[in-house]
Design an enzyme around this catalytic site. Structure first.
Site, PDB file in Angstrom:
ATOM      1  N   HIS A   1       6.910 -27.767   0.797  1.00 41.99           N
ATOM      2  CA  HIS A   1       6.043 -28.395   0.246  1.00 41.99           C
ATOM      3  C   HIS A   1       5.303 -27.735  -0.343  1.00 41.99           C
ATOM      4  O   HIS A   1       3.676 -27.904  -1.204  1.00 41.99           O
ATOM      5  CB  HIS A   1       5.725 -29.416   1.334  1.00 41.99           C
ATOM      6  CG  HIS A   1       6.191 -30.342   2.003  1.00 41.99           C
ATOM      7  ND1 HIS A   1       7.414 -31.477   2.073  1.00 41.99           N
ATOM      8  CD2 HIS A   1       7.195 -29.451   2.744  1.00 41.99           C
ATOM      9  CE1 HIS A   1       8.057 -31.115   2.819  1.00 41.99           C
ATOM     10  NE2 HIS A   1       8.274 -30.161   3.384  1.00 41.99           N
TER      11      HIS A   1
ATOM     12  N   LYS B   1     -13.387   2.391  -1.658  1.00 38.91           N
ATOM     13  CA  LYS B   1     -14.129   2.755  -0.221  1.00 38.91           C
ATOM     14  C   LYS B   1     -14.922   3.889  -1.499  1.00 38.91           C
ATOM     15  O   LYS B   1     -16.497   3.341  -0.927  1.00 38.91           O
ATOM     16  CB  LYS B   1     -13.558   3.556   0.009  1.00 38.91           C
ATOM     17  CG  LYS B   1     -12.381   2.233   1.096  1.00 38.91           C
ATOM     18  CD  LYS B   1     -12.110   3.735   2.589  1.00 38.91           C
ATOM     19  CE  LYS B   1     -10.741   2.865   2.714  1.00 38.91           C
ATOM     20  NZ  LYS B   1     -10.057   3.751   4.487  1.00 38.91           N
TER      21      LYS B   1
ATOM     22  N   GLU C   1       1.154  -1.706   0.384  1.00 37.10           N
ATOM     23  CA  GLU C   1       0.066   0.152   0.236  1.00 37.10           C
ATOM     24  C   GLU C   1       0.618   1.464  -0.213  1.00 37.10           C
ATOM     25  O   GLU C   1       0.162   2.349  -0.129  1.00 37.10           O
ATOM     26  CB  GLU C   1      -0.823   0.020   1.596  1.00 37.10           C
ATOM     27  CG  GLU C   1      -2.265   0.274   0.547  1.00 37.10           C
ATOM     28  CD  GLU C   1      -3.252   0.273   1.818  1.00 37.10           C
ATOM     29  OE1 GLU C   1      -3.689  -0.841   1.848  1.00 37.10           O
ATOM     30  OE2 GLU C   1      -2.982   1.046   2.814  1.00 37.10           O
TER      31      GLU C   1
HETATM   32  O1  PA5 Z   1      -2.698   1.890   6.061  1.00 35.52           O
HETATM   33  C1  PA5 Z   1      -3.759   2.183   6.168  1.00 35.52           C
HETATM   34  O2  PA5 Z   1      -3.971   3.399   5.626  1.00 35.52           O
HETATM   35  C2  PA5 Z   1      -5.320   1.548   5.276  1.00 35.52           C
HETATM   36  O3  PA5 Z   1      -4.352   0.310   5.227  1.00 35.52           O
HETATM   37  C3  PA5 Z   1      -6.154   1.444   6.280  1.00 35.52           C
HETATM   38  O4  PA5 Z   1      -5.556   1.262   7.556  1.00 35.52           O
HETATM   39  C4  PA5 Z   1      -7.692   0.768   5.790  1.00 35.52           C
HETATM   40  O5  PA5 Z   1      -8.426   0.907   5.184  1.00 35.52           O
HETATM   41  C5  PA5 Z   1      -8.500   1.498   7.719  1.00 35.52           C
HETATM   42  O6  PA5 Z   1      -8.435   2.214   7.531  1.00 35.52           O
HETATM   43  P1  PA5 Z   1      -9.575   2.726   8.478  1.00 35.52           P
HETATM   44  O7  PA5 Z   1      -8.321   2.967   9.998  1.00 35.52           O
HETATM   45  O8  PA5 Z   1      -9.483   4.615   8.956  1.00 35.52           O
HETATM   46  O9  PA5 Z   1     -10.651   2.461   8.778  1.00 35.52           O
END
Ligand code: PA5
Length: 452
Positions: free
Chosen positions: A308, A420, A287
């Site tokens: 394996h 989202k 990410e």
């Molecule tokens: O690293 C990030 O910002 C994302 O993976 C968020 O943690 C994830 O989308 C969840 O978002 P939030 O904490 O706003 O619910």
């Protein structure tokens, strides 16, 4: 005392020839990061601010103590991505693997359930448990934005269950942005105890904030030691000579591997307790760096299990992979001589499982190296809160440095945000009606289908 040791022998061209990295090139990239590092430590990112991280410890422990007074038997954590993976990693590493099954649990800690998906079949089972044990169930709702549909919908389901009891509010706790978002508004309006996700620290960099520290504290884990480990690691990264600097060297290697046509970054713990760490790393690398058509692909493997399953591919498939082994074994378990009449089993009988595990690790690493598959190894002297904190911080810095090399912003996730928005549009959120209509029209339009 050495807590973590990095072995880079098998990634160097001296060992694996053309598939490896030349020391001079490695030094050049490392020194480039080193210059960047100085500016980073002059103006640290918020996730590196230990006075900020430590400032929450008192509140975290106080809230945890208050919650424990309510005699909870089940802790249900609602959160996704960066809001749950850090906690999953801490629990997996530091709690008894059979914790939930034990009658007498360490520190009288509750059973725990981390709900990071909204598949109704999974939620239903846990909802039934919460219904049956309402008064012993604690809900921790974690969302930095306070708007994530998965987490909000889960909260709606579980609040409905718990709120049958008048005193239910003392069994719900919220971790979210200090000022913004729906979850903050709910916490204020309904009066739930809450803790902040500090300003400027995104989900996947937030494990050392109340996001990871509150659940850990409730389970009786020494969160101060986690922060101690992280801060010691920070000092190492700030002070160590660049060629001996864990974060600088790992970031340089992973980056150079991608540039050499090896964008598949496999993290392979030989240590069951670090399995979830590989999941946490997978999110952090993917990410943070997967932007502008750039970025490596992180993969997770489990030693020895995936010997394996995946190893054939790693050794004999495309030479596009680079392996990071995490190694740590502390337990011993003798292998009895149960079948003495079978001579072929003599090499196992009377030995220790730890020795076999180590031999399998060495065997795998050697076979990869023979096939000139680059690999590095991080050995941990033990799986402790200190070392887990150090490992978290190490990789947060590795990824921040790699963001600099890839010239991407490691701290946003625009592509995830788009998903989202589409979800909300399909579900009919106000203001997104037009987008919702377009998607619906597309679905009703001509599709290319193959049916059975
Ligand atoms: O690293 C990030 O910002 C994302 O993976 C968020 O943690 C994830 O989308 C969840 O978002 P939030 O904490 O706003 O619910």
């Amino acid at each position: 005392m050495t807590h973590l040791t990095l072995d880079i022998t098998n990634v160097l061209s001296k060992t694996i020839g053309d598939e490896g990295i030349d020391r001079v090139l490695l030094g050049n990239v490392a020194s480039k990061i080193n210059r960047f590092k100085k500016t980073v430590y002059d103006t640290p990112y918020p996730f590196m601010d230990f006075s900020l991280l430590r400032s929450h410890l008192k509140d975290v422990n106080r809230v945890a103590e208050d919650l424990k007074k309510t005699k909870i038997n089940n802790l249900i954590l609602l959160g996704i991505g960066g809001s749950s993976l850090g906690t999953e990693t801490i629990f997996h590493a530091l709690l008894d693997p059979l914790h939930n099954l034990k009658k007498e649990r360490k520190n009288n800690a509750p059973r725990y359930f981390i709900l990071d998906n909204i598949d109704p079949s999974r939620i239903k089972q846990l909802a039934d448990l919460a219904k049956a044990e309402r008064k012993e169930t604690l809900l921790i709702v974690i969302s930095k934005s306070g708007e994530t549909p998965e987490t909000m919908s889960q909260f709606m389901v579980f609040k409905d269950i718990l709120s049958i009891d008048k005193d239910y509010k003392k069994r719900i706790v919220i971790v979210t942005d200090k000022n913004k978002g729906m979850l903050r508004e709910i916490a204020k309006r309904e009066g739930y105890p809450s803790l902040p996700v500090p300003e400027g620290i995104g989900g996947r960099f937030s494990v050392l904030t109340p996001v990871g520290m509150l659940p850990a504290s409730i389970m009786g884990i020494d969160i101060k030691k986690i922060l101690d480990g992280a801060e010691e690691m920070s000092k190492h990264i700030e002070e160590a000579y660049y060629r001996k600097n864990l974060a600088v060297v790992i970031a340089s290697i992973l980056y150079l591997m991608d540039k050499k046509g090896k964008p598949m970054h496999v993290m392979m713990p030989y240590c069951e307790r670090l399995n979830a760490f590989a999941d946490w790393f997978r999110q952090l690398e993917a990410e943070s760096l997967g932007k502008k058509g750039r970025g490596p692909t992180p993969l997770k493997s489990t030693g020895v299990t995936d010997q394996h399953s995946q190893l054939q591919l790693y050794i004999d498939g495309p030479k596009d992979k680079c392996i990071t082994f995490l190694y740590s074994v502390d337990e011993c378990l003798p292998i009895p001589d149960s079948f003495s009449y079978i001579e072929e089993l003599n090499y196992l009988a009377g030995k220790d499982m730890k020795a076999l595990f180590h031999a399998e690790f060495l065997g795998t690493r050697r076979s990869l190296t023979d096939a000139k598959i680059p690999n590095i190894t991080i050995t941990l002297d033990e799986i402790s809160p200190f070392n887990i904190g150090a490992l978290f911080f190490l990789y947060e810095m590795v990824i921040a440095f790699m963001g600099f090399l890839y010239e991407v912003n490691a701290f946003d996730q625009p592509a995830v945000e788009l998903g989202k928005i589409y979800t909300k549009a399909i579900m009919g959120k106000k203001g997104l009606e037009e987008k919702g209509r377009i998607i619906e029209k597309e679905l009703k339009g001509k599709r290319v289908l193959i049916e059975f």
